[in-house]
Design a protein around this motif. Structure first.
Motif, PDB file in Angstrom:
ATOM      1  N   ARG A 149       0.808  -1.220   0.000  1.00  0.00           N
ATOM      2  CA  ARG A 149       0.000   0.000   0.000  1.00  0.00           C
ATOM      3  C   ARG A 149       0.843   1.273   0.000  1.00  0.00           C
ATOM      4  NH1 ARG A 149      -5.408  -0.087   1.548  1.00  0.00           N
ATOM      5  NH2 ARG A 149      -6.294  -2.176   1.684  1.00  0.00           N
ATOM      6  N   LYS A 150       2.155   1.129   0.012  1.00  0.00           N
ATOM      7  CA  LYS A 150       3.013   2.309   0.085  1.00  0.00           C
ATOM      8  C   LYS A 150       3.195   2.942  -1.292  1.00  0.00           C
ATOM      9  CE  LYS A 150       5.679   1.561   4.297  1.00  0.00           C
ATOM     10  NZ  LYS A 150       7.037   1.567   4.896  1.00  0.00           N
ATOM     11  N   LEU A 151       3.145   4.262  -1.313  1.00  0.00           N
ATOM     12  CA  LEU A 151       3.383   5.015  -2.541  1.00  0.00           C
ATOM     13  C   LEU A 151       4.867   5.340  -2.657  1.00  0.00           C
ATOM     14  CD1 LEU A 151       0.428   7.585  -2.334  1.00  0.00           C
ATOM     15  CD2 LEU A 151       0.516   5.513  -3.720  1.00  0.00           C
ATOM     16  N   ASN A 152       5.428   5.163  -3.853  1.00  0.00           N
ATOM     17  CA  ASN A 152       6.821   5.563  -4.065  1.00  0.00           C
ATOM     18  C   ASN A 152       6.878   7.053  -4.427  1.00  0.00           C
ATOM     19  OD1 ASN A 152       5.975   5.726  -6.693  1.00  0.00           O
ATOM     20  ND2 ASN A 152       7.220   4.039  -7.452  1.00  0.00           N
ATOM     21  N   ARG A 153       8.042   7.527  -4.795  1.00  0.00           N
ATOM     22  CA  ARG A 153       8.187   8.954  -5.083  1.00  0.00           C
ATOM     23  C   ARG A 153       7.389   9.380  -6.311  1.00  0.00           C
ATOM     24  NH1 ARG A 153      13.114   7.080  -3.374  1.00  0.00           N
ATOM     25  NH2 ARG A 153      13.977   8.108  -1.515  1.00  0.00           N
ATOM     26  N   GLY A 154       7.051   8.443  -7.149  1.00  0.00           N
ATOM     27  CA  GLY A 154       6.228   8.768  -8.314  1.00  0.00           C
ATOM     28  C   GLY A 154       4.747   8.769  -8.021  1.00  0.00           C
ATOM     29  N   GLY A 155       4.369   8.363  -6.794  1.00  0.00           N
ATOM     30  CA  GLY A 155       2.961   8.339  -6.409  1.00  0.00           C
ATOM     31  C   GLY A 155       2.244   7.065  -6.796  1.00  0.00           C
ATOM     32  N   TYR A 156       2.999   5.940  -6.850  1.00  0.00           N
ATOM     33  CA  TYR A 156       2.399   4.670  -7.272  1.00  0.00           C
ATOM     34  C   TYR A 156       2.650   3.594  -6.228  1.00  0.00           C
ATOM     35  CZ  TYR A 156       2.395   7.041 -11.801  1.00  0.00           C
ATOM     36  OH  TYR A 156       2.203   7.954 -12.811  1.00  0.00           O
ATOM     37  N   ILE A 157       1.678   2.693  -6.110  1.00  0.00           N
ATOM     38  CA  ILE A 157       1.878   1.486  -5.319  1.00  0.00           C
ATOM     39  C   ILE A 157       2.379   0.389  -6.267  1.00  0.00           C
ATOM     40  CG2 ILE A 157       0.067   2.130  -3.669  1.00  0.00           C
ATOM     41  CD1 ILE A 157      -1.760   0.059  -5.052  1.00  0.00           C
ATOM     42  N   PRO A 158       2.848  -0.733  -5.732  1.00  0.00           N
ATOM     43  CA  PRO A 158       3.351  -1.795  -6.607  1.00  0.00           C
ATOM     44  C   PRO A 158       2.363  -2.245  -7.678  1.00  0.00           C
ATOM     45  CG  PRO A 158       4.041  -2.214  -4.358  1.00  0.00           C
ATOM     46  CD  PRO A 158       3.133  -1.022  -4.299  1.00  0.00           C
ATOM     47  N   MET A 159       1.067  -2.285  -7.356  1.00  0.00           N
ATOM     48  CA  MET A 159       0.086  -2.723  -8.346  1.00  0.00           C
ATOM     49  C   MET A 159       0.015  -1.751  -9.510  1.00  0.00           C
ATOM     50  SD  MET A 159      -3.958  -3.748  -7.880  1.00  0.00           S
ATOM     51  CE  MET A 159      -3.647  -5.259  -6.963  1.00  0.00           C
ATOM     52  N   HIS A 160       0.123  -0.450  -9.237  1.00  0.00           N
ATOM     53  CA  HIS A 160       0.168   0.530 -10.324  1.00  0.00           C
ATOM     54  C   HIS A 160       1.323   0.239 -11.285  1.00  0.00           C
ATOM     55  CE1 HIS A 160      -2.183   3.462  -7.650  1.00  0.00           C
ATOM     56  NE2 HIS A 160      -2.865   3.409  -8.761  1.00  0.00           N
ATOM     57  N   LEU A 161       2.494  -0.019 -10.709  1.00  0.00           N
ATOM     58  CA  LEU A 161       3.680  -0.257 -11.532  1.00  0.00           C
ATOM     59  C   LEU A 161       3.529  -1.519 -12.377  1.00  0.00           C
ATOM     60  CD1 LEU A 161       6.450   0.607  -8.904  1.00  0.00           C
ATOM     61  CD2 LEU A 161       5.557   2.066 -10.731  1.00  0.00           C
ATOM     62  N   ALA A 162       2.954  -2.572 -11.783  1.00  0.00           N
ATOM     63  CA  ALA A 162       2.738  -3.811 -12.531  1.00  0.00           C
ATOM     64  C   ALA A 162       1.758  -3.591 -13.681  1.00  0.00           C
ATOM     65  CB  ALA A 162       2.234  -4.907 -11.593  1.00  0.00           C
ATOM     66  N   LEU A 163       0.721  -2.767 -13.461  1.00  0.00           N
ATOM     67  CA  LEU A 163      -0.237  -2.466 -14.518  1.00  0.00           C
ATOM     68  C   LEU A 163       0.416  -1.676 -15.648  1.00  0.00           C
ATOM     69  CD1 LEU A 163      -3.414  -1.543 -12.425  1.00  0.00           C
ATOM     70  CD2 LEU A 163      -3.210  -3.453 -14.020  1.00  0.00           C
ATOM     71  N   GLN A 164       1.243  -0.716 -15.283  1.00  0.00           N
ATOM     72  CA  GLN A 164       1.897   0.101 -16.305  1.00  0.00           C
ATOM     73  C   GLN A 164       2.811  -0.732 -17.202  1.00  0.00           C
ATOM     74  OE1 GLN A 164       3.882   3.229 -14.144  1.00  0.00           O
ATOM     75  NE2 GLN A 164       1.972   4.164 -13.447  1.00  0.00           N
ATOM     76  N   LYS A 165       3.427  -1.744 -16.614  1.00  0.00           N
ATOM     77  CA  LYS A 165       4.343  -2.599 -17.374  1.00  0.00           C
ATOM     78  C   LYS A 165       3.642  -3.832 -17.948  1.00  0.00           C
ATOM     79  CE  LYS A 165       7.941  -0.043 -16.564  1.00  0.00           C
ATOM     80  NZ  LYS A 165       8.645   0.680 -17.663  1.00  0.00           N
ATOM     81  N   LYS A 166       2.309  -3.895 -17.756  1.00  0.00           N
ATOM     82  CA  LYS A 166       1.488  -4.980 -18.309  1.00  0.00           C
ATOM     83  C   LYS A 166       1.833  -6.351 -17.722  1.00  0.00           C
ATOM     84  CE  LYS A 166       1.054  -2.476 -22.703  1.00  0.00           C
ATOM     85  NZ  LYS A 166      -0.204  -1.828 -22.323  1.00  0.00           N
TER      86      LYS A 166
END
Length: 446
Positions: free
Chosen positions: A63-80
């Motif tokens: 549930r933690k946001l990184n400096r870009g404002g994303y959680i791990p699930m966001h990053l996984a979605l962006q990279k498909k």
């Protein structure tokens, strides 16, 4: 081997070997308000096995946001990396509601994203359906622009995603969300008209308030007529809707300034804020209704077993504690042993207890947003109770029959008609301002 190498190799064994050497290795670099945790790294690279282990060992990382404002699930979605997304969702379905950069949740992201090819697009649609099934309340989450996932799908022109969302809203009876407004006061229908999406507009007509105005005082029909899409069928339907009388809409301040309606006063009178107390009252009332109904079917003393027109005839009776001789009066089989005033008094007291318990159930559920079908069995039960007493009442039954029929008609109106009328007026009246309240609460809370 370093932690980065273990993640790149997607090796769970290497991960635990590193933990044995340094039990705090996952915490290194994970401090601070916006850390890039090892789970962020694993999710972005699509290393599902290691990501699963890290999320299991360190659940807060998900549930933690990184400096870009994303959680791990966001990053996984962006990279498909959809397999990684599904894995994280199985650990915590509420992750689809976590708001990241711009207030965008994973549900918003999937609703507005279109795949590069047919297979990729199908995967995104399946993820969207899985998100909705896993976390129903995620549809109510708003971005920083006060947009729901439906707003996002229509604004980005993602018709396939909209059809998934629209079909799901109809199946779970949440189509009221289609009338929610964004920060500009636009509903989904306003956006569809602005973006010239006649296919979506055709689907929405009949499920949305076509006369609702945005904060610029324009309805979706006004926007459509100013920017026609060329769809003749939709143009005819819009002209037909435009000729209908416009129902005035209230702003939030106007709604609060109005005097309470009789329905609102009644609801406030019967409202029980404590849910546990309401459940106890419903349970006790249901038990009393069941007991009094059963008592009406088995009056004290039992029933006469045979018929007789001979004043001197003896009749065998069925009672709980005796088999005495019947009184010297004409009687019919299955008539109650108790006669006239005794039976009437018993029936009246039992009826008062029964109808009081039914009224309590009705009043307790009056303000609950339940399906109107919920109220149908209650008046039917009242009718069945009344008919059973009428059938059992011996001689001079006209007075009692009239009394019971009046009670039955009252119950039909009160138990079924009033809640239906209530929902058709009050809830529709406040539906237009409900999003504004919800949106303001979201803004305050964040």
């Amino acid at each position: 081997m370093s932690l980065q190498e273990a993640i790149a190799a997607d090796s769970v064994n290497e991960l635990y070997s590193l933990i044995e050497q340094d039990e705090n290795i996952l915490d290194h670099g994970s401090e601070g308000p916006f850390p890039n945790t090892p789970l962020h790294v694993a999710a972005e690279q699509g290393k599902t096995k290691v990501a699963m282990e890290i999320a299991t060992l360190k659940p807060p990382f998900a549930r933690k946001l990184n400096r870009g404002g994303y959680i791990p699930m966001h990053l996984a979605l962006q990279k498909k990396h959809y397999r990684t997304v599904r894995t994280l969702m199985t650990l915590d379905p509420e992750l689809v509601r976590v708001r990241g950069r711009g207030g965008i949740t994973p549900l918003h992201f999937v609703a507005g994203e279109r795949g590069d090819n047919g297979w990729d697009n199908m995967e995104l649609l399946e993820l969207l359906a899985e998100f909705l099934s896993a976390c129903k309340l995620s549809i109510e989450d708003l971005t920083n622009q006060c947009e729901t996932a439906v707003h996002v799908a229509v604004r980005t022109g993602n018709n396939e995603a909209f059809k998934v969302l629209f079909g799901w809203l109809k199946r779970v009876h949440l189509t009221r969300i289609l009338d929610w407004k964004d920060q500009h006061g636009d509903t989904v229908l306003h956006i569809a008209a602005s973006e010239k999406q006649p296919e979506i507009m055709k689907l929405l007509i009949g499920y949305t308030a076509v006369k609702a105005k945005n904060f610029r005082g324009r309805t979706a029909l006004d926007i459509f007529q100013e920017n026609p899409s060329g769809d003749q069928d939709l143009a005819k339907r819009s002209r037909r809707l435009g000729r209908r009388a416009i129902t005035p809409t209230l702003s939030l301040s106007q709604f609060f300034s109005k005097e309470l309606t009789s329905f609102e006063k009644c609801a406030n009178f019967f409202r029980i804020p404590d849910e546990s107390a309401r459940n106890i009252i419903l349970l006790v009332s249901s038990l009393i209704a069941a007991a009094t109904y059963q008592a009406a079917l088995t009056p004290p003393g039992g029933y006469l077993q045979d018929s007789s027109s001979n004043p001197t005839a003896n009749s065998t009776v069925v009672t709980a504690n005796s088999s005495s001789v019947a009184t010297r009066k004409t009687h019919g089989a299955r008539d109650s042993i108790r006669r006239r005033s005794g039976l009437y008094g018993y029936a009246m007291l039992n009826s008062l207890a029964f109808f009081a318990s039914i009224a309590t159930i009705w009043a307790t559920t009056f303000t609950v947003e339940a399906n109107p079908l919920f109220h149908i069995p209650i008046p039917l039960l009242c009718l069945a109770y009344s008919v059973s007493l009428i059938v059992q009442t011996p001689q001079d039954r006209e007075v009692v029959a009239i009394y019971l029929l009046v009670l039955a008609v009252f119950c039909l109106i009160a138990v079924f008609g009033v809640p239906v009328l209530w929902r058709s007026t009050f809830w529709q009246q406040i539906s237009g301002v409900r999003l504004v309240i919800f949106g303001e609460n979201e803004a305050i809370g964040n």
